[in-house]
Design a protein around this motif. Structure first.
Motif, PDB file in Angstrom:
ATOM      1  N   UNK B  28      -5.302  -1.719   0.589  1.00 59.37           N
ATOM      2  CA  UNK B  28      -4.038  -1.506  -0.102  1.00 59.37           C
ATOM      3  C   UNK B  28      -3.604  -2.818  -0.744  1.00 59.37           C
ATOM      4  N   UNK B  29      -2.729  -2.701  -1.743  1.00 57.33           N
ATOM      5  CA  UNK B  29      -2.220  -3.897  -2.427  1.00 57.33           C
ATOM      6  C   UNK B  29      -0.692  -3.843  -2.480  1.00 57.33           C
ATOM      7  N   UNK B  30      -0.075  -3.927  -1.326  1.00 60.31           N
ATOM      8  CA  UNK B  30       1.379  -3.911  -1.184  1.00 60.31           C
ATOM      9  C   UNK B  30       1.998  -2.597  -1.670  1.00 60.31           C
ATOM     10  N   UNK B  31       1.208  -1.541  -1.720  1.00 64.44           N
ATOM     11  CA  UNK B  31       1.788  -0.231  -2.028  1.00 64.44           C
ATOM     12  C   UNK B  31       1.377   0.777  -0.959  1.00 64.44           C
ATOM     13  N   UNK B  32       1.224   0.267   0.262  1.00 64.87           N
ATOM     14  CA  UNK B  32       0.816   1.141   1.362  1.00 64.87           C
ATOM     15  C   UNK B  32       1.872   2.209   1.657  1.00 64.87           C
ATOM     16  N   UNK B  33       3.132   1.786   1.617  1.00 65.39           N
ATOM     17  CA  UNK B  33       4.196   2.768   1.862  1.00 65.39           C
ATOM     18  C   UNK B  33       4.136   3.864   0.796  1.00 65.39           C
ATOM     19  N   UNK B  50      -4.603  -4.932   3.861  1.00 63.53           N
ATOM     20  CA  UNK B  50      -3.586  -4.990   2.814  1.00 63.53           C
ATOM     21  C   UNK B  50      -3.674  -6.392   2.213  1.00 63.53           C
ATOM     22  N   UNK B  52      -1.995  -7.620  -0.258  1.00 68.15           N
ATOM     23  CA  UNK B  52      -0.813  -8.056  -1.013  1.00 68.15           C
ATOM     24  C   UNK B  52      -0.919  -7.612  -2.466  1.00 68.15           C
ATOM     25  N   UNK B  53      -0.005  -8.164  -3.290  1.00 66.42           N
ATOM     26  CA  UNK B  53       0.021  -7.739  -4.704  1.00 66.42           C
ATOM     27  C   UNK B  53      -1.132  -8.431  -5.436  1.00 66.42           C
TER      28      UNK B  53
END
Ligand SMILES: Cc1ncc(C[n+]2csc(CCOP(=O)(O)OP(=O)(O)O)c2C)c(N)n1
Ligand SMILES: [Mg+2]
Lengths: 281, 320
Positions: B28-33, B50, B52-53
């Motif tokens: 994921x790239x900070x859009x896991x939620x 994850x 990050x962005x």
């Protein structure tokens, strides 16, 4: 800066904060966290430092701001509306079909916006380009840049960091909105960016770190940065995500949250209570 | 009809796969939620990364995980999954003949309030240009689950457009699917609507209901895989109905419409019309507003089908 001026700026920031909470509350959802953490820096730049004119938003000789974390648009729209770039009524059209105020900044739709952003990481490169163009044209104006701390995960930020120093862009003053949060959690837990001071320093920037809600501190940092002869400046702002809205402040879910209008109005009222400012400082 | 959140189905399916196969990993790239995969992270923390962005890094890391024998699923918004990682996905994953499953969420107008910067109308198109890549977009929870499982089993990279909101189930629970094989959802004789994705397939089905009231019998095909396109099915319905309408939540340039047009023009030139976004950028608004704005509604599909039929009938009259 005289204490009187600081007080005026604080009062202005409170208004901008209220307008921003109101606009997002009116829509019912929005990027409230990252909008509220930059209210003070935007207020300081537009009230004191930036040479811009609402009557002529595209005049060639002007200071420019690239807000690379484009989702903070709503905070910027509040200050632009306050300065008269467009009617304040527009704030209630946020994200509505056909609006001139989209969630992410759009230079072709909104008077006063200097660069379209929303895809994180790209703003730094655009700011470098603007600074280079200014230098080529002998325009003695600054380009200001605001990036996020989560955004600093992007490789492009560090490509830009290298380039701006390499090109000796002393006409560029950047800020990191160090609110310690990104979407999925705390920055140090998701993708740690520390040591930010050391990193920017190593890339060749003039680095300062101040409280991003304190006008006096920020102002001194900006004035020092403006005097730099060779280096681009990075001012790291310690901020609080969601600052000033009781339902959002420090709340890990505040990145893009549902906000009901009554709650928003209550938050605005609370900002008017006498000790609100001290409490939040 | 019951509505199910697509991202919940996606995460659930990934967890089932991961429980059976230890090679399945998540990026994921900070859009896991947003992707809805926090449940996967909680269950398989050591297999979740994850980054990050940093989408380009995410896809590069996914390629490396694949080179190390893992089966990585990497998620981010479709705009970034495609445009931001294209070279990393192209070279490190596809050119290297590895096995990366890239997922772009919030296709087209479903990006709604995130606006133009976040509204991918071109992701499937640019992905279609990568040699051998499988590009697909499920239209409901049942097909989503089945196709994700197939994607995991497929030897090679895939790109999935994931509509992550709650939508109605179209298929019965036990329906079977095959990547590369379209599904006939509604048979018909006068005109064929070939659609892809949650919005276009649902609207195409509604359009068929509108058309039948005018006595027009419209076939509806769910072309969930736009690459490789189901040539056989396209040709079969071109011959059967003589008029093809393509419906997509995407640019008509290089998307489903292009894929169908390429097939038809080479093998069986047929009257057709491509519906979707016509060379425009996205913009902000509610999904409903944007569907109207870009003509992704049953009403517009039905109107265009009538137009096409008129043309078909005129041509037939002339040739008599
Ligand atoms: C390239 C890119 N990837 C992902 C996103 C989605 N996104 C928007 S904001 C955000 C988190 C940013 O965190 P930060 O920079 O700390 O923003 P802030 O805390 O100031 O709101 C993400 C991942 C995006 N807009 N652009
Ligand atoms: Mg942040």
């Amino acid at each position: 800066m005289e204490i009187e001026e600081v007080k005026q700026l604080q009062a202005k920031a409170k208004e901008i904060r209220k307008m921003t909470i109101d606009a997002i509350g009116y829509l019912g959802v929005g990027h409230i966290g990252g909008a509220l953490s930059v209210v003070e820096i935007l207020t300081l730049l537009y009230e004191k430092h930036m040479d811009v004119s609402p009557e002529n938003p595209r005049k060639k000789h002007r200071d420019k701001l690239v807000i690379s974390k484009g989702h903070a648009g709503p905070a910027l729209y509040s200050i632009l509306a306050d300065k008269g770039f467009f009617p304040k009524e527009w704030l209630h059209t946020l994200n509505a079909g056909g609006t001139n105020l989209p969630s992410h900044c759009d230079m072709n739709r909104t008077p006063g916006i200097d660069m379209s952003t929303g895809s994180l990481g790209q703003g730094i490169s655009a700011a470098i380009g603007i600074a280079l163009a200014n230098r080529l044209d002998g325009i003695d104006k600054k380009v200001y840049l605001i990036i996020g701390d989560g955004e600093s995960n992007e490789g492009q930020i560090w490509e830009g960091a290298m380039a701006a120093a390499h090109f000796r862009l002393n006409n560029m003053i950047a800020f990191t909105d160090y609110n310690k949060m990104q979407i999925d959690g705390y920055v140090h837990e998701i993708m740690n960016v520390e040591d930010l001071n050391a990193k920017w320093n190593a890339f060749g920037w003039f680095v300062q770190r101040v409280n991003g809600h304190d006008f006096q501190d920020m102002n001194m940092a900006i004035e020092r940065a403006q005097k730099e002869l060779y280096r681009p400046s990075m001012i790291i702002l310690d901020t609080i995500k969601g600052k000033g809205a009781f339902f959002a402040e420090r709340n890990l879910a505040n990145h893009n949250m549902n906000v009901n209008y009554e709650t928003a109005q209550e938050a605005c009222r609370l900002l008017d209570t006498p000790d609100a400012l001290e409490k939040s400082l | 009809m019951n509505q199910l959140e697509m991202r919940a189905i996606y995460a659930q399916t990934l967890m089932e796969l991961a429980a059976q196969d230890s090679r399945i990993v998540l990026l994921e790239a900070d859009l896991m939620k947003a992707s809805g995969t926090t449940v996967f992270r909680d269950r398989f923390p050591e297999r979740t990364f994850n980054v990050g962005v940093a989408e380009a890094n995410m896809v590069g890391v996914a390629a490396g995980l694949s080179a190390g024998g893992k089966i990585p699923f990497a998620n981010t918004f479709g705009c970034f999954a495609s445009r931001r990682t294209y070279d990393q996905f192209f070279i490190s994953a596809n050119y290297a003949r590895l096995n990366v499953k890239l997922v772009g969420t919030d296709p087209g107008v479903s990006a709604a309030y995130n606006g133009g910067t976040h509204m991918p109308f071109e992701d499937a198109g640019i992905m279609r240009n990568i040699p051998k890549l499988v590009v697909f977009e499920p239209c409901d929870p049942v097909s989503l689950k089945a196709l994700v499982i197939q994607s995991a089993r497929h030897q090679g990279c895939t790109y999935m457009r994931l509509h992550r909101k709650a939508i109605e189930t179209i298929y019965p629970e036990n329906e079977t699917f095959e990547l590369g094989k379209g599904k006939v959802l509604n048979d018909g004789n006068d005109v064929t609507l070939i659609a892809v994705g949650a919005i276009a397939v649902a609207e195409a089905l509604k359009a068929a209901e509108i058309l039948i009231k005018d006595g027009i019998s419209a076939a509806v095909i769910d072309m969930h895989t736009i690459k490789p396109i189901d040539t056989e099915l396209v040709l079969q319905y071109a011959k059967k109905t003589g008029a093809i309408l393509t419906c997509e939540n995407h640019q008509v340039i290089n998307g489903l419409g292009s894929a169908v047009a390429e097939t038809l023009s080479e093998d069986y030139p047929t009257l057709m019309k491509r519906l979707g976004v016509d060379d425009e950028f996205g913009e902000v608004g509610t999904q409903e507003y944007l569907q109207e704005r870009f003509g992704m509604t049953a009403k517009n599909y039905a109107a265009c089908a009538r137009e096409l039929l008129k043309k078909k009938n005129n041509i037939q009259k002339k040739s008599k």
